[in-house]
Design a protein around this motif. Structure first.
Motif, PDB file in Angstrom:
ATOM      1  N   LEU A 130       1.201  -0.935   0.049  1.00  0.00           N
ATOM      2  CA  LEU A 130      -0.251   0.000  -0.109  1.00  0.00           C
ATOM      3  C   LEU A 130       1.144   1.064   0.140  1.00  0.00           C
ATOM      4  O   LEU A 130       1.091   2.132  -0.858  1.00  0.00           O
ATOM      5  CB  LEU A 130      -0.996  -0.422   1.537  1.00  0.00           C
ATOM      6  CG  LEU A 130      -1.806  -0.146   1.262  1.00  0.00           C
ATOM      7  CD1 LEU A 130      -2.290  -0.828   2.296  1.00  0.00           C
ATOM      8  CD2 LEU A 130      -3.193  -0.757   0.806  1.00  0.00           C
ATOM      9  N   SER A 131       1.908   0.972   1.059  1.00  0.00           N
ATOM     10  CA  SER A 131       2.630   2.108   1.130  1.00  0.00           C
ATOM     11  C   SER A 131       3.753   2.699  -0.447  1.00  0.00           C
ATOM     12  O   SER A 131       3.770   3.974  -0.671  1.00  0.00           O
ATOM     13  CB  SER A 131       3.800   2.408   2.105  1.00  0.00           C
ATOM     14  OG  SER A 131       4.771   0.955   2.031  1.00  0.00           O
ATOM     15  N   ILE A 132       3.686   1.371  -1.514  1.00  0.00           N
ATOM     16  CA  ILE A 132       4.900   1.826  -2.124  1.00  0.00           C
ATOM     17  C   ILE A 132       3.969   2.162  -3.767  1.00  0.00           C
ATOM     18  O   ILE A 132       3.888   3.164  -4.639  1.00  0.00           O
ATOM     19  CB  ILE A 132       5.735  -0.174  -2.556  1.00  0.00           C
ATOM     20  CG1 ILE A 132       6.592   0.495  -1.469  1.00  0.00           C
ATOM     21  CG2 ILE A 132       6.061   0.632  -3.784  1.00  0.00           C
ATOM     22  CD1 ILE A 132       7.236  -1.358  -1.533  1.00  0.00           C
TER      23      ILE A 132
ATOM     24  N   LEU B 215      -5.942  -0.922   2.842  1.00  0.00           N
ATOM     25  CA  LEU B 215      -6.855  -0.092   2.053  1.00  0.00           C
ATOM     26  C   LEU B 215      -5.731   1.536   2.290  1.00  0.00           C
ATOM     27  O   LEU B 215      -5.635   1.452   3.621  1.00  0.00           O
ATOM     28  CB  LEU B 215      -7.953   1.203   2.155  1.00  0.00           C
ATOM     29  CG  LEU B 215      -8.627   2.200   1.674  1.00  0.00           C
ATOM     30  CD1 LEU B 215     -10.080   1.564   1.372  1.00  0.00           C
ATOM     31  CD2 LEU B 215      -7.924   3.070   2.394  1.00  0.00           C
ATOM     32  N   ALA B 216      -5.064   1.879   1.233  1.00  0.00           N
ATOM     33  CA  ALA B 216      -3.998   3.315   2.035  1.00  0.00           C
ATOM     34  C   ALA B 216      -5.223   4.528   0.848  1.00  0.00           C
ATOM     35  O   ALA B 216      -5.253   4.454   0.036  1.00  0.00           O
ATOM     36  CB  ALA B 216      -3.043   3.414   1.199  1.00  0.00           C
ATOM     37  N   GLN B 217      -4.959   6.053   1.547  1.00  0.00           N
ATOM     38  CA  GLN B 217      -5.604   6.994   1.043  1.00  0.00           C
ATOM     39  C   GLN B 217      -4.874   7.634   1.417  1.00  0.00           C
ATOM     40  O   GLN B 217      -4.281   8.149   2.458  1.00  0.00           O
ATOM     41  CB  GLN B 217      -6.821   7.249   1.681  1.00  0.00           C
ATOM     42  CG  GLN B 217      -7.653   8.107   0.829  1.00  0.00           C
ATOM     43  CD  GLN B 217      -8.446   8.548  -0.491  1.00  0.00           C
ATOM     44  OE1 GLN B 217      -8.970   7.478  -0.532  1.00  0.00           O
ATOM     45  NE2 GLN B 217      -7.423   9.110  -1.450  1.00  0.00           N
ATOM     46  N   CYS B 218      -4.110   8.900   0.611  1.00  0.00           N
ATOM     47  CA  CYS B 218      -4.212  10.382   0.136  1.00  0.00           C
ATOM     48  C   CYS B 218      -4.959  11.423   0.826  1.00  0.00           C
ATOM     49  O   CYS B 218      -5.802  11.445  -0.155  1.00  0.00           O
ATOM     50  CB  CYS B 218      -2.002  10.503   0.078  1.00  0.00           C
ATOM     51  SG  CYS B 218      -0.706   9.088   0.429  1.00  0.00           S
TER      52      CYS B 218
ATOM     53  N   TYR C 173     -13.649  -2.912   1.783  1.00  0.00           N
ATOM     54  CA  TYR C 173     -13.252  -1.726   0.725  1.00  0.00           C
ATOM     55  C   TYR C 173     -13.713  -2.615  -0.747  1.00  0.00           C
ATOM     56  O   TYR C 173     -15.002  -3.444  -0.475  1.00  0.00           O
ATOM     57  CB  TYR C 173     -12.399  -1.701   0.198  1.00  0.00           C
ATOM     58  CG  TYR C 173     -11.329  -2.971  -0.149  1.00  0.00           C
ATOM     59  CD1 TYR C 173     -11.286  -3.195  -1.058  1.00  0.00           C
ATOM     60  CD2 TYR C 173     -10.252  -2.950   0.698  1.00  0.00           C
ATOM     61  CE1 TYR C 173     -10.803  -3.900  -1.751  1.00  0.00           C
ATOM     62  CE2 TYR C 173      -9.683  -4.272   0.500  1.00  0.00           C
ATOM     63  CZ  TYR C 173      -9.811  -4.834  -0.688  1.00  0.00           C
ATOM     64  OH  TYR C 173      -8.920  -6.186  -1.111  1.00  0.00           O
ATOM     65  N   ASN C 174     -14.904  -1.418  -1.266  1.00  0.00           N
ATOM     66  CA  ASN C 174     -15.352  -2.335  -2.835  1.00  0.00           C
ATOM     67  C   ASN C 174     -13.934  -2.329  -3.646  1.00  0.00           C
ATOM     68  O   ASN C 174     -12.793  -0.969  -3.443  1.00  0.00           O
ATOM     69  CB  ASN C 174     -16.238  -0.658  -3.473  1.00  0.00           C
ATOM     70  CG  ASN C 174     -17.360  -0.843  -2.116  1.00  0.00           C
ATOM     71  OD1 ASN C 174     -18.097  -1.762  -1.419  1.00  0.00           O
ATOM     72  ND2 ASN C 174     -17.868   0.808  -1.445  1.00  0.00           N
ATOM     73  N   ASN C 175     -14.116  -2.888  -4.644  1.00  0.00           N
ATOM     74  CA  ASN C 175     -13.541  -3.065  -5.694  1.00  0.00           C
ATOM     75  C   ASN C 175     -13.161  -1.642  -6.906  1.00  0.00           C
ATOM     76  O   ASN C 175     -12.445  -1.487  -7.706  1.00  0.00           O
ATOM     77  CB  ASN C 175     -13.872  -4.066  -6.068  1.00  0.00           C
ATOM     78  CG  ASN C 175     -13.544  -5.810  -5.905  1.00  0.00           C
ATOM     79  OD1 ASN C 175     -12.520  -5.388  -5.022  1.00  0.00           O
ATOM     80  ND2 ASN C 175     -13.973  -6.638  -6.226  1.00  0.00           N
ATOM     81  N   SER C 176     -14.409  -0.752  -6.809  1.00  0.00           N
ATOM     82  CA  SER C 176     -14.503   0.006  -7.082  1.00  0.00           C
ATOM     83  C   SER C 176     -14.883   1.077  -6.991  1.00  0.00           C
ATOM     84  O   SER C 176     -15.733   1.335  -6.285  1.00  0.00           O
ATOM     85  CB  SER C 176     -14.902   0.218  -9.078  1.00  0.00           C
ATOM     86  OG  SER C 176     -15.628   0.962  -9.403  1.00  0.00           O
ATOM     87  N   GLY C 177     -14.188   2.316  -7.112  1.00  0.00           N
ATOM     88  CA  GLY C 177     -14.436   3.839  -6.056  1.00  0.00           C
ATOM     89  C   GLY C 177     -16.106   4.314  -7.013  1.00  0.00           C
ATOM     90  O   GLY C 177     -16.781   5.509  -6.545  1.00  0.00           O
ATOM     91  N   ASN C 178     -16.694   3.592  -7.871  1.00  0.00           N
ATOM     92  CA  ASN C 178     -18.224   3.849  -8.990  1.00  0.00           C
ATOM     93  C   ASN C 178     -19.225   2.846  -8.380  1.00  0.00           C
ATOM     94  O   ASN C 178     -20.215   2.412  -9.088  1.00  0.00           O
ATOM     95  CB  ASN C 178     -17.779   3.807 -10.616  1.00  0.00           C
ATOM     96  CG  ASN C 178     -17.036   5.215 -11.071  1.00  0.00           C
ATOM     97  OD1 ASN C 178     -16.930   6.071 -10.585  1.00  0.00           O
ATOM     98  ND2 ASN C 178     -15.830   5.238 -11.735  1.00  0.00           N
ATOM     99  N   ALA C 179     -18.771   2.022  -7.633  1.00  0.00           N
ATOM    100  CA  ALA C 179     -19.340   0.480  -7.329  1.00  0.00           C
ATOM    101  C   ALA C 179     -20.445   1.553  -6.677  1.00  0.00           C
ATOM    102  O   ALA C 179     -20.807   2.407  -5.880  1.00  0.00           O
ATOM    103  CB  ALA C 179     -18.405  -0.278  -6.935  1.00  0.00           C
ATOM    104  N   THR C 180     -21.814   0.987  -7.149  1.00  0.00           N
ATOM    105  CA  THR C 180     -23.496   0.827  -5.959  1.00  0.00           C
ATOM    106  C   THR C 180     -23.733  -0.646  -5.795  1.00  0.00           C
ATOM    107  O   THR C 180     -23.597  -1.246  -6.154  1.00  0.00           O
ATOM    108  CB  THR C 180     -24.067   1.384  -6.902  1.00  0.00           C
ATOM    109  OG1 THR C 180     -24.179   0.419  -8.334  1.00  0.00           O
ATOM    110  CG2 THR C 180     -23.845   3.087  -7.469  1.00  0.00           C
TER     111      THR C 180
ATOM    112  N   PHE D 277      -5.140   3.452  -2.768  1.00  0.00           N
ATOM    113  CA  PHE D 277      -4.666   1.704  -3.325  1.00  0.00           C
ATOM    114  C   PHE D 277      -4.801   0.676  -2.445  1.00  0.00           C
ATOM    115  O   PHE D 277      -5.138   1.298  -1.317  1.00  0.00           O
ATOM    116  CB  PHE D 277      -3.379   1.539  -3.484  1.00  0.00           C
ATOM    117  CG  PHE D 277      -3.305   0.333  -4.269  1.00  0.00           C
ATOM    118  CD1 PHE D 277      -2.942   0.429  -6.174  1.00  0.00           C
ATOM    119  CD2 PHE D 277      -2.668  -0.745  -3.649  1.00  0.00           C
ATOM    120  CE1 PHE D 277      -2.698  -0.783  -6.638  1.00  0.00           C
ATOM    121  CE2 PHE D 277      -1.785  -1.841  -4.715  1.00  0.00           C
ATOM    122  CZ  PHE D 277      -2.402  -2.059  -6.431  1.00  0.00           C
ATOM    123  N   VAL D 278      -5.598  -0.221  -2.905  1.00  0.00           N
ATOM    124  CA  VAL D 278      -6.504  -1.217  -2.076  1.00  0.00           C
ATOM    125  C   VAL D 278      -6.264  -2.314  -2.653  1.00  0.00           C
ATOM    126  O   VAL D 278      -5.171  -2.171  -3.798  1.00  0.00           O
ATOM    127  CB  VAL D 278      -8.254  -1.451  -2.429  1.00  0.00           C
ATOM    128  CG1 VAL D 278      -8.941  -0.357  -1.829  1.00  0.00           C
ATOM    129  CG2 VAL D 278      -8.443  -1.673  -3.934  1.00  0.00           C
ATOM    130  N   GLY D 279      -5.984  -4.011  -1.581  1.00  0.00           N
ATOM    131  CA  GLY D 279      -5.527  -5.529  -2.282  1.00  0.00           C
ATOM    132  C   GLY D 279      -5.406  -5.966  -1.009  1.00  0.00           C
ATOM    133  O   GLY D 279      -6.426  -5.827   0.140  1.00  0.00           O
TER     134      GLY D 279
END
Length: 644
Positions: free
Chosen positions: A170-172, A195-198, A244-251, A181-183
């Motif tokens: 995530l940090s890389i 999950l990592a978010q800046c 987390y969701n796989n896609s930011g646009n997922a509904t 990034f998620v994984g």
């Protein structure tokens, strides 16, 4: 007075809103409120600016999932930002942000003037503060939140290894992918999800630095099944569960109408809360101000309006904050009437504040009128009185700040002493004489200082003399304070007629100035050490009689002065310290004698001060004992005879 109970009742009701239509991940990971403080007036403006900021952030979040705003000016300026995690759907993002706005209000300044707050929900983040923090990656408020220890049906060691690897990934990867990034790593019951978010306003290098720190700190949570790193610039989480969701646009399927309905409910309640906060804060601070005004009116009476409109009236809380609540590090010194502190006003002006030992409430009208009169006394060699504070718990005087401390410290303080040349000493003495001449003969007020001494002669940045504490005797009428009646001054500097009979004229200041002059030129204190056989006055008189006055000049000057100048100045000192006040010159004449080369008269013998007993040794032609007088310790009752 506490904040109204119905405000907390509203928060209580909001806590029962159930997010059953979707998963905006609205669990609170941490809420952090700052402990910075501000004034009551700032608090009202700060709250209003917060509400405006949240209203401005809402459409930004709705349209682009992040936003930042700046509201207000001056001390009440507020900076705010918000952002959703990159995997949240638009509907879930709206719901999460609405929850943030409700949850963070407990950081706002109600009774205590907190100036900042941040809240981490698992799906979004909101922060506000009184400085521009948008590009801040790390701060001392950063923290790590670990979950409870989880028992695995699989291999716990394997999960810890997988979690460590997913955190590294995530940090890389996140800085390379617009800060998100998620994984996952592993399989089965040992899988670690992350999950990592800046935040949007960090550049790539700051994002990488923030996540590198997060990866390091979150490692302390292993082998627990849940960990979160909450930094100013980023968020990181690992878990045994895929959160987390796989896609930011997922509904999510189904429930869209219910979700929309819940967004409307939260938006409505948030607006209602904002209205309640505005009304409540206005009423709260308004009632407190009214209560304060009533107390002041009771204390000040008819003078209240005049004082509150006067530029001389300083708010007590303002002066308290200016000195960091009279912290010892700001203390400049202490005298007979109070302690003096350095202060910095909100506009950056540096001042000196004297905390008086005596409260002026019993004669507040006379006190303020005297401050008003003394503040009009202006001269380059006088410390200017700027005003006072008389409505707080103690009485304060406000003076201009003089940076180079006192003549006493520069000549005799072991920690602060410095070599002052002959020319500097001479100019300081001339300036002091001019200041006294102004007080005695030129000012609209007739002011006798009563306590001229080295400690009351301050030096500005150019080493110009400034007389401090003039007019204090006017501020403290003897029949209204606990100051010792009759005599006020410092032993050794007090004229004999004032010390013995309480007879006070301008000539008492002339005597004190003469003592100061001799101390400055000789580099010795008037209150000599016990091992010395006589006072410095005695020594100077003896050398005057033998015409060898230059021998007593301060040896630290190393002879860098003209002997005839030293003899002349010391002779002026002897003229000022003559036993008979009628023989002493007035201060304007002293200035003239110091600044020109005209002939000066011969002095008569001064009233010597014995160093061991600290009482006057009385020249027979001027003094006689009182009938039935007795000597006890360091005191003696004597009477000055009229030389006429």
């Amino acid at each position: 007075m506490g904040f109204p109970s119905y405000f907390f009742f509203l928060l209580f009701l909001f806590s029962f809103i159930t997010l059953s239509y979707s998963d905006p991940r609205s669990s609170v990971a941490a809420r952090i409120c700052s402990n910075k403080t501000s004034t009551a007036a700032d608090r009202v403006a700060f709250i209003n600016n917060y509400l405006s900021a949240m209203n401005a952030l809402t459409p930004q979040i709705a349209s682009q999932r992040f936003g930042r705003v700046t509201e207000g000016t001056g001390n009440a300026t507020l900076y705010a930002m918000g952002q959703c995690m990159g995997d949240l759907s638009k509907g879930d993002c709206d719901l999460c942000f609405a929850q943030c706005k409700i949850q963070i209000v407990t950081c706002l300044p109600y009774q205590r003037a907190t100036r900042g707050g941040k809240i981490f929900l698992d799906g979004c983040y909101v922060r506000y503060d009184d400085y521009e923090f948008f590009e801040e990656a790390l701060s001392r408020d950063d923290r790590t939140v670990c979950g409870n220890q989880t028992e695995f049906s699989g291999n716990q060691t394997a999960f810890a290894e997988n979690a460590a690897e997913v955190v590294r990934n995530l940090s890389i990867e996140a800085p390379k992918n617009n800060g998100f990034f998620v994984g996952f790593v592993g399989g089965g019951n040992s899988t670690a999800y992350g999950l990592a978010q800046c935040w949007e306003f960090l550049n790539t290098s700051s994002c990488g630095r923030c996540l590198e720190n997060a990866a390091s700190s979150i490692g302390s949570c292993l082998p627990r099944g849940e960990g979160r790193a909450l930094n100013s610039g980023c968020y990181m989480r690992y878990s045994t569960q895929r959160f987390y969701n796989n896609s930011g646009n997922a509904t999510t399927s189904g429930g869209s109408n219910g979700r929309r309905h819940l967004v409307i409910i939260l938006a409505t309640t948030s607006s209602a809360l904002a209205v309640v906060m505005i009304i409540t804060s206005t009423v709260f601070f308004g009632r407190r101000r009214l209560s304060k005004m009533r107390k002041e009116k009771k204390l000040l009476g008819a003078l209240a309006t005049t004082i509150n409109k006067s530029e001389l009236n300083f708010n007590y809380e303002t002066l308290e904050r200016a000195t960091n609540y009279f912290h010892s590090s700001n203390k400049l010194g202490q005298g007979g009437s109070g302690s003096v502190y350095k202060g910095i006003l909100p506009d950056g002006k540096v001042i000196a504040i004297k905390r008086l030992f005596f409260n002026t409430r019993q004669w507040v009208d006379d006190f303020f009128n005297e401050v008003n009169l003394i503040s009009r006394v202006h001269h380059k060699n006088l410390v200017k009185l700027l005003g006072c504070s008389i409505t707080g718990p103690e009485s304060l005087l406000v003076y201009e700040y003089v940076p180079n401390k006192s003549l006493l410290q520069h000549l005799f303080d072991k920690l602060n002493a410095r070599l002052i040349s002959w020319d500097m000493r001479y100019n300081i003495l001339v300036g002091t004489a001019e200041g006294l001449a102004y007080l005695h003969e030129e000012s609209e007020l007739r002011i006798i200082h009563r306590d001229i001494k080295l400690g009351n002669i301050l030096l500005d940045e150019n080493f110009t003399a400034k007389i401090a504490d003039f007019g204090l005797a006017r501020l403290f009428p003897e029949d209204r304070t606990h100051i010792s009646t009759g005599i006020a001054g410092t032993l050794g500097y007090m004229a004999p007629e004032y010390l013995v009979r309480g007879k006070l004229t301008e000539k008492a200041d002339v005597y004190s100035f003469g003592v100061v002059l001799i101390e400055v030129i000789c580099g010795r204190r008037i209150n000599s050490h016990a091992e010395e056989p006589s006072s410095i006055l005695h020594t100077v008189w003896s050398l005057y009689m033998s015409r060898t006055l230059p021998e007593v000049v301060d040896p630290t000057l190393e002879g860098k002065f003209r002997e005839e100048d030293a003899s002349r100045v010391l002779q002026i000192g002897l003229l000022c310290t003559q036993a008979s006040p009628e023989l002493r010159p007035i201060m304007s004449m002293v200035v003239k004698m110091l600044t020109d080369k005209s002939t000066i008269p011969s002095p008569t013998q001064p009233p010597f001060l014995n160093s061991n007993t600290q009482v006057p040794s009385i020249p027979f032609e001027n003094f006689r004992p009182e009938p039935n007088s007795q000597s006890s310790g360091n005191s003696m009752t004597v009477t000055l005879l009229d030389p006429r």
